[in-house]
Design a protein around this motif. Structure first.
Motif, mmCIF file in Angstrom:
data_model
loop_
_atom_site.group_PDB
_atom_site.id
_atom_site.type_symbol
_atom_site.label_atom_id
_atom_site.label_comp_id
_atom_site.label_asym_id
_atom_site.label_seq_id
_atom_site.Cartn_x
_atom_site.Cartn_y
_atom_site.Cartn_z
ATOM 1 N N ALA A 152 0.829 -1.216 0.000
ATOM 2 C CA ALA A 152 0.000 0.000 0.000
ATOM 3 C C ALA A 152 0.859 1.260 0.000
ATOM 4 C CB ALA A 152 -0.929 -0.016 1.213
ATOM 5 N N VAL A 153 1.905 1.281 0.855
ATOM 6 C CA VAL A 153 2.741 2.481 0.980
ATOM 7 C C VAL A 153 3.527 2.730 -0.309
ATOM 8 C CG1 VAL A 153 4.699 3.493 2.203
ATOM 9 C CG2 VAL A 153 2.888 2.340 3.480
ATOM 10 N N LEU A 154 4.123 1.688 -0.863
ATOM 11 C CA LEU A 154 4.927 1.855 -2.076
ATOM 12 C C LEU A 154 4.064 2.281 -3.268
ATOM 13 C CD1 LEU A 154 7.407 -1.142 -1.716
ATOM 14 C CD2 LEU A 154 7.839 1.278 -1.287
ATOM 15 N N SER A 155 2.838 1.810 -3.305
ATOM 16 C CA SER A 155 1.940 2.246 -4.377
ATOM 17 C C SER A 155 1.654 3.735 -4.266
ATOM 18 C CB SER A 155 0.633 1.448 -4.315
ATOM 19 O OG SER A 155 0.870 0.085 -4.595
ATOM 20 N N ARG A 156 1.441 4.211 -3.043
ATOM 21 C CA ARG A 156 1.181 5.648 -2.849
ATOM 22 C C ARG A 156 2.427 6.478 -3.186
ATOM 23 N NH1 ARG A 156 -0.885 6.450 3.029
ATOM 24 N NH2 ARG A 156 -1.043 8.611 2.280
ATOM 25 N N ILE A 157 3.603 5.945 -2.839
ATOM 26 C CA ILE A 157 4.851 6.653 -3.168
ATOM 27 C C ILE A 157 5.028 6.731 -4.680
ATOM 28 C CG2 ILE A 157 7.369 6.515 -3.036
ATOM 29 C CD1 ILE A 157 7.033 5.287 -0.250
ATOM 30 N N SER A 158 4.754 5.619 -5.372
ATOM 31 C CA SER A 158 4.884 5.604 -6.827
ATOM 32 C C SER A 158 3.919 6.587 -7.473
ATOM 33 C CB SER A 158 4.625 4.183 -7.345
ATOM 34 O OG SER A 158 4.740 4.126 -8.744
ATOM 35 N N ASN A 159 2.746 6.727 -6.871
ATOM 36 C CA ASN A 159 1.763 7.673 -7.402
ATOM 37 C C ASN A 159 2.249 9.117 -7.308
ATOM 38 O OD1 ASN A 159 0.014 5.611 -8.043
ATOM 39 N ND2 ASN A 159 -1.133 5.756 -6.125
ATOM 40 N N LEU A 160 3.205 9.366 -6.384
ATOM 41 C CA LEU A 160 3.789 10.712 -6.302
ATOM 42 C C LEU A 160 4.727 10.980 -7.478
ATOM 43 C CD1 LEU A 160 4.736 10.935 -2.483
ATOM 44 C CD2 LEU A 160 2.795 12.020 -3.636
ATOM 45 N N GLY A 161 5.142 9.914 -8.198
ATOM 46 C CA GLY A 161 6.111 10.057 -9.282
ATOM 47 C C GLY A 161 7.514 9.676 -8.874
ATOM 48 N N VAL A 162 7.684 9.226 -7.620
ATOM 49 C CA VAL A 162 8.999 8.826 -7.111
ATOM 50 C C VAL A 162 9.317 7.424 -7.609
ATOM 51 C CG1 VAL A 162 10.319 8.340 -5.019
ATOM 52 C CG2 VAL A 162 8.730 10.293 -5.081
ATOM 53 N N ARG A 163 10.584 7.196 -7.983
ATOM 54 C CA ARG A 163 11.029 5.882 -8.443
ATOM 55 C C ARG A 163 11.297 4.970 -7.238
ATOM 56 N NH1 ARG A 163 13.051 5.165 -13.384
ATOM 57 N NH2 ARG A 163 14.845 3.978 -12.636
ATOM 58 N N ILE A 164 11.153 3.672 -7.456
ATOM 59 C CA ILE A 164 11.364 2.693 -6.384
ATOM 60 C C ILE A 164 12.314 1.616 -6.887
ATOM 61 C CG2 ILE A 164 10.264 0.928 -4.942
ATOM 62 C CD1 ILE A 164 7.713 2.620 -5.048
ATOM 63 N N ALA A 165 13.330 1.335 -6.069
ATOM 64 C CA ALA A 165 14.307 0.291 -6.399
ATOM 65 C C ALA A 165 14.248 -0.803 -5.348
ATOM 66 C CB ALA A 165 15.713 0.878 -6.471
ATOM 67 N N LEU A 166 14.319 -2.069 -5.794
ATOM 68 C CA LEU A 166 14.346 -3.205 -4.882
ATOM 69 C C LEU A 166 15.805 -3.578 -4.643
ATOM 70 C CD1 LEU A 166 12.274 -4.941 -3.398
ATOM 71 C CD2 LEU A 166 12.411 -6.589 -5.268
ATOM 72 N N ASP A 167 16.263 -3.365 -3.397
ATOM 73 C CA ASP A 167 17.680 -3.513 -3.060
ATOM 74 C C ASP A 167 17.997 -4.957 -2.682
ATOM 75 O OD1 ASP A 167 20.248 -2.748 -2.656
ATOM 76 O OD2 ASP A 167 19.880 -1.597 -0.827
ATOM 77 N N ASP A 168 19.264 -5.341 -2.866
ATOM 78 C CA ASP A 168 19.766 -6.665 -2.480
ATOM 79 C C ASP A 168 18.931 -7.787 -3.092
ATOM 80 O OD1 ASP A 168 21.552 -5.244 -0.938
ATOM 81 O OD2 ASP A 168 20.382 -5.447 0.905
ATOM 82 N N PHE A 169 18.500 -7.603 -4.331
ATOM 83 C CA PHE A 169 17.613 -8.593 -4.937
ATOM 84 C C PHE A 169 18.313 -9.948 -5.048
ATOM 85 C CE2 PHE A 169 15.544 -10.784 -8.514
ATOM 86 C CZ PHE A 169 14.234 -10.739 -8.075
ATOM 87 N N GLY A 170 17.598 -10.979 -4.607
ATOM 88 C CA GLY A 170 18.126 -12.339 -4.693
ATOM 89 C C GLY A 170 18.736 -12.843 -3.410
#
Length: 721
Positions: free
Chosen positions: A610-628
């Motif tokens: 829910a939070v990341l969706s709202r952040i993305s709606n602001l236009g901010v980019r999201i990166a998934l760190d330490d993937f794997g």
């Protein structure tokens, strides 16, 4: 006066001739007697002719009518002295007597005079030949008697009412009431007592409790008989508490015994009035149980645990020996609550409690719920660490099998801290504190994957150090002692800078510049990461906006990457803080990239989504760190709005070796590009690693090969000037 004296003639009377010396004959004597009767009698006397006219009246009759003299009334009727209603009624009665010859006895007359009641008897007046020549009557004023009778009737009615109410009260009272005679037999029992006895009233009355039979509680019958006999003997009542089994059910009664005496003062019976305390006793027992047991798991609560530890320490003082306290904390329990709901979390706690009971060594060991997802096991008569470690291993085995919820398995582990003592001077609080500190240390070391650790002085020193560090962090926030260092991020195709990652440092006034590894974990544990993260976000946005304003118009703006912790994701005000930081710095949302780890997303999946969706709606980019490296799940990529995947340094380091890391990186890059995501390689330390990543199609990279993290002034000089 003797009989002989009564028969002697009165003075002046001739016994032979019947007339006295005065010469009075019988007729004269009759007139004298009639005269005295009419003159002195309190009741009114009257004689009337056949027309109901007065022919003789007493003095009292004249007084009643108000006549000055009885002679005045002669020849007159009731119509001359009384109201018409009374006069007509009297005339009719008198004419009926004259006609029929039947007398009228004790007729009440309420209308003779106002406010008074009379009783009147009338008979036919006959001559010596038996002919009816009129009537005669006697009237008596019964007003006072009527008032007295009315009062008596009222009192009798009141007594009847009270008696009825008392019987109703006795019969409807929920309190059993019974009377016992001198032979201890029931002579009365209200319905409540009959119900309590469990036999019909016909079988109850006339029998003793012993005759009725109480095989479940012979001791009660004996004590009850002794109590009744004592009241009968002494005449002194009292109150007793009774715990008795009746008809297979245990009852708790409070009974008041009242001695009853006869006219001579002898005690003839005992009235027993009982109040059934069974329900209240059950409530009291339930409240007492709740006071020392956890309502959810039914394990001992903290209060009972502390009391049992103190008792165990007393036994050590008296008998010697050793005890151990195992402090358990369920790992990742918050994930269950957040993902499956609190009902599932409660079910897991209940199931965990049952398994912990089965894992204890013997019935003497105590399992308690300390609070939340924390449990404590108290083990007495421990011989050494081996015994305590054996209990810890049994706990792990008990929790190893998956729990089930809605047909799905749930795996859970526990971090366990163990404190032991043979010193009776130790306190319960100290043992719990030490076991908690050991649990905290093992949880931090194993990253919530389950293990156990015995407490020693180093654990205490670490706990004290962490406490000191927490205080220092609070001061650092107030004094603004934190600094940001920036690590540049490059395009791997042309090695041009595309942005940077903001990394926090602590400029400690005494210890110098401290890396995040020294304090971030403590900040996470005490929730100081939220205000620290707020400062990082605002400062990074401010700096990025300033640098992009200085950047040549022909060059694309740089991007600032900022790390978010799981605590920040779970904090309700994060989205507003991001919006405020962007607004105050005038930074474009697409120039900010927020990095979250897979672990953070996994710990609070619903909240994170829910939070990341709202952040993305602001236009901010999201990166998934330490993937794997964390809880890798392609479902994360489907549920949350991810713009970039950061390939962990573990895989980057393996590119120079003959391992499968190259294939993993290839798969990650291919998948990311298919999902329209950017890939960023972390920890690039050699040219070979750089070449491999570029060849595999990785988009961006950062690491010591390019530049180490540096303060803002150095970053400006190297990358912006």
């Amino acid at each position: 006066m003797t009989v002989e004296k009564q028969n002697e003639p009165a003075p002046g009377v001739d016994p032979a001739g019947g007339a006295g010396a005065s010469g009075l004959d019988e007729d004269e004597l009759d007139r004298i007697c009639l005269h005295n009767l009419l003159s002195a009698c309190a009741d009114t006397i009257f004689f009337k002719d056949r027309d109901s006219r007065f022919i003789r009246v007493s003095r009292s009759e004249a007084d009643l009518t108000g006549a000055a003299d009885p002679a005045e009334m002669l020849g007159k009727t009731d119509f001359d002295y009384f109201n018409v209603e009374h006069a007509e009624r009297a005339f009719q009665d008198e004419q009926e007597i004259i006609r029929s010859g039947v007398p009228l006895f004790d007729a009440n007359e309420t209308n003779t005079l106002p406010g008074r009641v009379f009783s009147c008897t009338k008979q036919p007046l006959r001559d010596f030949a038996g002919n009816i020549i009129g009537i005669f009557g006697i009237t008596r004023d019964i007003t006072a008697r009527q008032v007295t009778e009315a009062q008596l009737l009222a009192k009798t009615a009141e007594l009847d009412r009270v008696g009825t109410e008392l019987r109703t009260l006795l019969e409807s009272s929920p309190d059993p009431m019974a009377r016992f005679d001198q032979e201890l037999r029931y002579t009365y029992a209200n319905p409540a007592a009959v119900v309590l006895a469990g036999v019909p009233e016909s079988q109850l009355l006339g029998h003793t409790n012993r005759e009725l039979g109480h095989p479940e509680d012979e001791e009660f019958v004996r004590k009850w008989e002794e109590t009744l006999r004592e009241v009968l003997r002494t005449g002194v009542g009292g109150e007793v508490e009774q715990d008795v089994v009746i008809a297979g059910t245990r009852r708790y009664l409070h009974t008041r015994l009242v001695p009853e005496t006869d006219a001579s003062g002898t005690v003839v019976s005992v009235l027993a009035v009982s109040h059934d305390l069974t329900d209240r006793k059950r409530i009291e027992d339930a409240l007492a149980d709740q006071a020392v047991h956890d309502p959810l798991t039914r394990l001992a609560n903290r209060a009972l645990l502390v009391d049992r530890i103190e008792q165990a320490l007393c036994r050590i003082r008296d008998q010697g020996g050793r005890l151990a306290v195992l402090f358990l904390d369920l790992d990742r329990f918050k994930v269950v609550n957040d993902s499956l709901g609190h009902a599932a979390g409660d079910a897991l706690l209940i199931a965990t409690a049952a398994r912990l009971r089965s894992a204890t060594r013997r019935s003497g060991d105590l399992v308690a719920r300390f609070g939340g997802d924390e449990f404590v096991i108290l083990c007495e008569h421990i011989h050494g660490r081996k015994d305590a470690a054996s209990v810890a291993r049994r706990v792990y085995r008990a929790l190893a099998a998956p729990f089930e919820h809605d047909g799905r398995p749930i795996h859970i582990t526990a971090s366990i801290g163990i404190a032991m003592t043979s010193d009776p001077a130790t306190t319960a609080d100290a043992l719990l504190r030490d076991a908690d500190a050991a649990m905290f240390r093992v949880k931090a070391r194993s990253h919530g994957t389950g293990n156990y650790l015995f407490f020693d002085t180093s654990v205490r020193e670490e706990a004290v150090s962490r406490l000191w560090l927490e205080g220092e962090l609070r001061r650092a926030i107030d004094q603004e002692e934190f600094r940001l260092f920036y690590e540049p991020v490059y395009n791997l195709r042309d090695r041009r800078i595309t942005g940077m990652e903001a990394l926090i440092r602590w400029q400690h006034p005494e210890r110098g510049l401290l890396p995040p590894s020294v304090f971030v974990e403590v900040a996470e544990d005490c929730n100081l990461i939220v205000p620290i993260g707020r400062w990082v976000l605002r400062e990074a946005c401010r700096q990025m906006s300033a640098w992009n304003r200085r950047r040549d118009a022909g060059k694309p703006p740089l991007t600032m990457a900022v790390n978010l912790s799981p605590r920040q994701l779970d904090y309700g005000g994060l989205v507003k803080e991001i919006a405020d930081a962007l607004a105050s710095s005038e930074l474009q949302p697409n120039q900010l990239c927020l990095e979250v780890t897979e672990t953070a997303v996994h710990e609070v999946p619903r909240v994170a989504q829910a939070v990341l969706s709202r952040i993305s709606n602001l236009g901010v980019r999201i990166a998934l760190d330490d993937f794997g490296t964390g809880y890798s799940s392609l479902g994360h990529l489907r549920r949350i709005p991810v713009d970039a995947l950061k390939i962990d340094r573990v895989f980057v380091n393996g590119l120079e070796e003959e391992t499968g890391d190259s294939a993993i990186v290839t798969a990650v890059v291919t998948m990311a590009h298919a999902l329209d995501m950017t890939t960023i390689g972390e920890g690039i330390e050699s040219t070979a690693q750089y070449e491999h990543l570029r060849a595999l199609g990785c988009d961006q990279g950062q690491g010591h090969l390019f530049a180490e993290p540096m303060p803002a002034t150095a970053f400006e000089a190297l990358h912006l000037d």
